[in-house]
Design a protein around this motif. Structure first.
Motif, short mmCIF file in Angstrom:
data_model
loop_
_atom_site.label_atom_id
_atom_site.label_comp_id
_atom_site.label_asym_id
_atom_site.label_seq_id
_atom_site.Cartn_x
_atom_site.Cartn_y
_atom_site.Cartn_z
N GLY A 1 0.85 -1.20 0.00
CA GLY A 1 0.00 0.00 0.00
C GLY A 1 0.87 1.24 0.00
N SER A 2 0.39 2.30 0.63
CA SER A 2 1.08 3.59 0.49
C SER A 2 2.30 3.76 1.39
CB SER A 2 0.09 4.74 0.74
OG SER A 2 -0.53 4.57 2.00
N GLY A 3 2.46 2.86 2.39
CA GLY A 3 3.63 2.97 3.27
C GLY A 3 3.45 4.00 4.37
N GLY A 4 4.57 4.43 4.94
CA GLY A 4 4.53 5.38 6.04
C GLY A 4 4.29 4.70 7.39
N GLY A 5 3.91 3.45 7.36
CA GLY A 5 3.60 2.69 8.56
C GLY A 5 2.84 1.45 8.14
N GLY A 6 2.08 0.89 9.05
CA GLY A 6 1.30 -0.30 8.70
C GLY A 6 2.19 -1.48 8.39
N TYR A 7 1.78 -2.25 7.40
CA TYR A 7 2.54 -3.44 7.03
C TYR A 7 3.54 -3.16 5.92
CZ TYR A 7 -0.64 -6.41 9.70
OH TYR A 7 -1.34 -6.99 10.71
N ILE A 8 4.60 -3.96 5.93
CA ILE A 8 5.55 -4.02 4.83
C ILE A 8 5.53 -5.47 4.35
CG2 ILE A 8 8.05 -3.95 4.32
CD1 ILE A 8 6.88 -1.17 4.58
N LEU A 9 5.71 -5.67 3.04
CA LEU A 9 5.72 -7.03 2.50
C LEU A 9 7.14 -7.57 2.44
CD1 LEU A 9 3.17 -6.67 -0.41
CD2 LEU A 9 3.16 -8.58 1.20
N GLY A 10 7.28 -8.85 2.77
CA GLY A 10 8.57 -9.52 2.65
C GLY A 10 8.46 -10.73 1.73
N PHE A 11 9.53 -11.00 0.99
CA PHE A 11 9.57 -12.15 0.08
C PHE A 11 10.88 -12.89 0.33
CE2 PHE A 11 7.03 -8.87 -1.80
CZ PHE A 11 6.06 -9.48 -2.56
#
Length: 308
Positions: free
Chosen positions: A276-286
């Motif tokens: 999504g837009s970032g700034g916080g929340g979740y980050i995706l990892g692969f």
């Protein structure tokens, strides 16, 4: 269906790029969900939700929807006065579509036109996306309509460009070593200010050029190779995408994850990207080896969303 559940969504690829016509790939995420319910509004959560629905109903009152779509707003208001609220565990400001699920639930219940997601045509998807864009713009100022569409359809969606979306099959999950996972940054992200930063950056020619020539190319290649299950080229493009974001989307990366992001790039043990837009929340990892990556990301809350 008495109380349909609307799941959260995860934008695997396409954040910011879809504003500039890149492809996007989204999945429903059933860990988080919401549904419209009636209650005596005893709890603060229920009261607040009911009050927010009242404000939203006012917004809908004067709204003229495209393609002759109509919502039964009078019935919606009646139900609100009887204690309607949105019972949801979808975290707000985490990039997983909290407002999208709400809009989808309201549309499902009050739209005069009914659909079956399994038999919906590509043209109908396009029309729905427009309608959802207007319905959700109340929450974000401007909405592409993608989030509510995914929540409504509850199917993986390929965003082909700004105008066109289609249903898509993603490769079946397997019990392999590899994984796509979410990392909780521990802070809430605000969509509005992040999108503002992006548009500021878009005013410089150099940024526009690198976005079009690099970011969009890597992003689209990731989607293409992931859907074809070509994992080696997928990870090659993913690394380029992660490096690009580290260089150009610094303000959108939560500070708590700067070092972890860089560590992934330096060791090739995992790669991170915005969700999504970032700034916080979740980050995706692969990662190709989740156990190893999880060990290196100790201290962060993680949730596996896909195995391969």
């Amino acid at each position: 269906m008495a109380n349909p559940l609307f799941y959260a969504k995860i934008l695997l690829f396409g954040e910011y790029g879809i504003i500039e016509d890149s492809q996007g790939l989204t999945l429903p995420y059933s860990f988080y969900k919401g549904t419209l319910k009636f209650s005596d509004l005893d709890s603060e959560f229920e009261k607040e939700s009911n009050s927010n629905l009242q404000k939203y109903a006012e917004y809908l009152t004067g709204l003229v929807l495209p393609n002759n779509f109509e919502l039964n707003v009078a019935q919606f208001k009646k139900d609100i006065s009887k204690g309607l609220f949105f019972d949801s565990n979808i975290p707000q400001g985490y990039g997983v579509g909290s407002s999208g699920a709400l809009v989808a639930a309201i549309f499902e219940k009050y739209s005069l036109k009914k659909y079956s997601p399994e038999t919906i045509s590509k043209l109908e998807l396009k029309e729905l996306k427009k309608v959802f864009g207007q319905l959700e713009s109340y929450f974000h100022g401007k909405s592409s309509g993608i989030d509510p569409l995914i929540c409504y359809m509850n199917l993986p969606i390929l965003i082909e460009n700004k105008e066109s979306v289609d249903k898509v099959s993603i490769p079946k999950m397997e019990a392999g070593k590899g994984a796509i996972f979410l990392i909780d940054s521990g802070m809430v992200g605000e969509t509005g200010p992040m999108v503002q930063i992006f548009f500021e950056k878009m005013k410089t020619e150099g940024f526009r050029k690198t976005l079009k020539e690099e970011f969009i190319r890597y992003n689209n290649a990731c989607i293409d190779t992931f859907l074809k299950k070509e994992m080696n080229p997928f990870f090659r493009n993913l690394k380029k995408l992660s490096v690009w974001a580290y260089d150009h989307f610094k303000p959108m990366i939560p500070e708590s994850l700067y070092n972890a992001w860089k560590k992934g790039l330096d060791t090739n043990a995992y790669y991170l990207k915005l969700c999504g837009s970032g700034g916080g929340g979740y980050i995706l990892g692969f990662t190709k080896d989740y156990e190893k990556a999880a060990g290196m990301l100790e201290g962060f809350n993680k949730e596996v969303i896909y195995r391969f």
